[in-house]
Design a protein around this motif. Structure first.
Motif, mmCIF file in Angstrom:
data_model
loop_
_atom_site.group_PDB
_atom_site.id
_atom_site.type_symbol
_atom_site.label_atom_id
_atom_site.label_comp_id
_atom_site.label_asym_id
_atom_site.label_seq_id
_atom_site.Cartn_x
_atom_site.Cartn_y
_atom_site.Cartn_z
ATOM 1 N N ASP A 193 39.288 -3.799 26.066
ATOM 2 C CA ASP A 193 38.405 -4.396 27.068
ATOM 3 C C ASP A 193 39.129 -4.328 28.414
ATOM 4 O O ASP A 193 40.290 -3.902 28.506
ATOM 5 N N PHE A 202 39.508 4.165 27.655
ATOM 6 C CA PHE A 202 38.903 3.096 28.442
ATOM 7 C C PHE A 202 38.278 3.644 29.722
ATOM 8 O O PHE A 202 37.134 3.335 30.068
ATOM 9 N N TRP A 243 34.198 4.226 30.389
ATOM 10 C CA TRP A 243 33.620 3.444 31.487
ATOM 11 C C TRP A 243 32.715 4.336 32.346
ATOM 12 O O TRP A 243 31.583 3.964 32.667
#
Length: 446
Positions: free
Chosen positions: A26, A116, A120
């Motif tokens: 996250d 990540f 995104w």
């Protein structure tokens, strides 16, 4: 008697077994992990990356909340950065070279950070790249795998129109058909293909195979240049009597079928499974067998653990999933019962004085109702080249020079089908990118 059956596990158990083995970071976790990077000036991690991604720079941008900039830095060098973040053996590439590894034994998790950033950007639905002015040149791409798609994307950026010819019903190559699905969940391979094609200027034709629906000679006449990224079309045989009986499977084909099967409860699996091989494919099919409900799964390799092409991390992953790995054994016979495999006979091996593998004469037998061959794929020249017989091969694959040019003018090649390729997705992507730049130079001179 064969004991191969489908539905050994419930749908809920299968869903859990084939869920993402590395859940994504996250935003907070990514920020914390990025802060561990030393942002080395002469970063060894960057030197270890086959595509030359500026790793310290993209990590620095994550640490300063510029995730978009981070993703673009990655994708400019590796348009399949999302897939590579999931499937690359980072433990022996970028993370293996990380300074933190030497100091603490725990590298910065570069692969997770790369995932990540690229995830995104893809989730935003944004296309960050644009095409240059049209050149009027047309390039044929043979194969819609990592090498072919990488070449097509870079060529399209440079203003050339690309037409991709793919033998299979879907694009993506091994990312779609060969990578373990617990590494690329949620149809990620096709999402990445859509992202690449979103640039424009790339047309994909499925069900088109060289030597069947296509001829290289015709394509050379119809296009200004050609890139071959067809991968490997064949699988090594064991060369044992009984290799074609029931219960003996090609691991590559079984994995491809598994990847395309929506309901995994319909897939047959044995109770006692033996895999012959020592690479990533052997690891993948072994772990998948356990996760489909096999009770006893054993990988058998002819040399020691250090000689296996599967990394230490992959080998440990298999073992923590209940897979046994036996070394210094080679298959010498397949035992059948009513036309189906019931056991595999092995001879113990050892290394001779000259380093060559030799049999010891001592034998053993492993019971099995399912045997998987995972001893490597091979390039199949067959009628692929038709009238282009002058296309040279080297070590059984297509010979290319430093610019990825083959012996035929205007024909380039890259990925698993060329001599010297190391068989990694990231290497195929780099081949496609570098070949595209060489093709661009060729077209400019032409």
């Amino acid at each position: 008697m064969s004991d191969i059956a489908a539905g050994r596990l419930s749908g809920e158990e299968l869903a859990e077994n084939f869920s993402d083995i590395h859940p994504p970071l996250d935003a907070m976790s990514a920020h914390i992990e990025a802060s561990r990077c030393y942002f080395c000036y002469d970063a060894p991690c960057m030197e270890a990356c086959p595509t030359g991604i500026d790793i310290p720079n993209f990590i620095r941008k994550i640490s300063t909340d510029n995730v978009r900039g981070s993703a673009i830095d990655i994708l400019e060098e590796n348009i399949m950065g999302g897939a590579c973040a999931r499937v690359c053996p980072t433990e022996v590439l970028c993370e293996g070279a990380c300074v933190r590894t030497a100091q603490e034994g725990k590298p910065v998790t570069i692969g997770a950070l790369q995932r990540f950033a690229t995830d995104w950007l893809m989730e935003k639905g944004e296309q960050p790249f644009a095409r240059a002015a049209a050149t009027g040149k047309r390039v044929a791409i043979i194969g819609a795998g990592p090498a072919g798609l990488s070449a097509a994307h870079r060529l399209s950026q440079l203003g050339h129109d690309c037409e991709v010819f793919e033998a299979l019903p879907k694009s993506g190559g091994l990312n779609e058909y060969g990578i373990a699905d617990y590494k690329v969940v949620d149809n990620f391979a096709q999402k990445e293909v859509d992202f690449i094609l979103g640039l424009g200027g790339i047309t994909v034709n499925h069900g088109k195979k060289l030597g069947q629906e296509l001829a290289l000679g015709t394509i050379r006449n119809d296009f200004d240049a050609v890139f071959i990224g067809s991968g490997l079309g064949g699988v090594q045989a064991l060369a044992l009597e009984g290799e074609s009986i029931d219960g003996v499977f090609n691991a590559v084909d079984y994995i491809a079928n598994l990847r395309q099967t929506a309901d995994k409860a319909t897939l047959p699996i044995g109770r006692r499974v033996v895999i012959i091989g020592g690479g990533s494919t052997a690891i993948d099919i072994a772990v998948k067998s356990k996760r489909l409900g096999a009770e006893d799964v054993t990988i058998v390799y002819r040399r020691g653990a250090e000689a296996m092409s599967a990394t230490d991390v992959e080998q440990k992953f298999a073992q923590t999933n209940g897979v046994k790995i036996k070394h210094w054994m080679q298959p010498v016979g397949i035992v059948s019962d009513n036309g189906a495999v019931s056991a595999v006979e092995f001879e113990y091996t050892k290394q001779g004085p000259d380093g060559k593998l030799i049999g010891s004469g001592e034998k053993t037998t492993l019971e099995a109702d399912m045997l998987f061959k995972a001893i490597g794929q091979i390039f199949v020249p067959d009628p692929v080249f038709g009238t282009a017989a002058q296309l040279e091969l080297k070590n059984g694959k297509i010979a290319v020079d430093d610019s990825y040019a083959t012996s035929l003018e205007g024909v380039y090649a890259g990925g698993d089908c060329i001599d010297g390729n190391v068989g990694l997705t990231v290497a195929a992507v780099q081949d496609g990118k570098k070949a595209a730049l060489a093709i661009n130079d060729y077209l400019a001179k032409k």
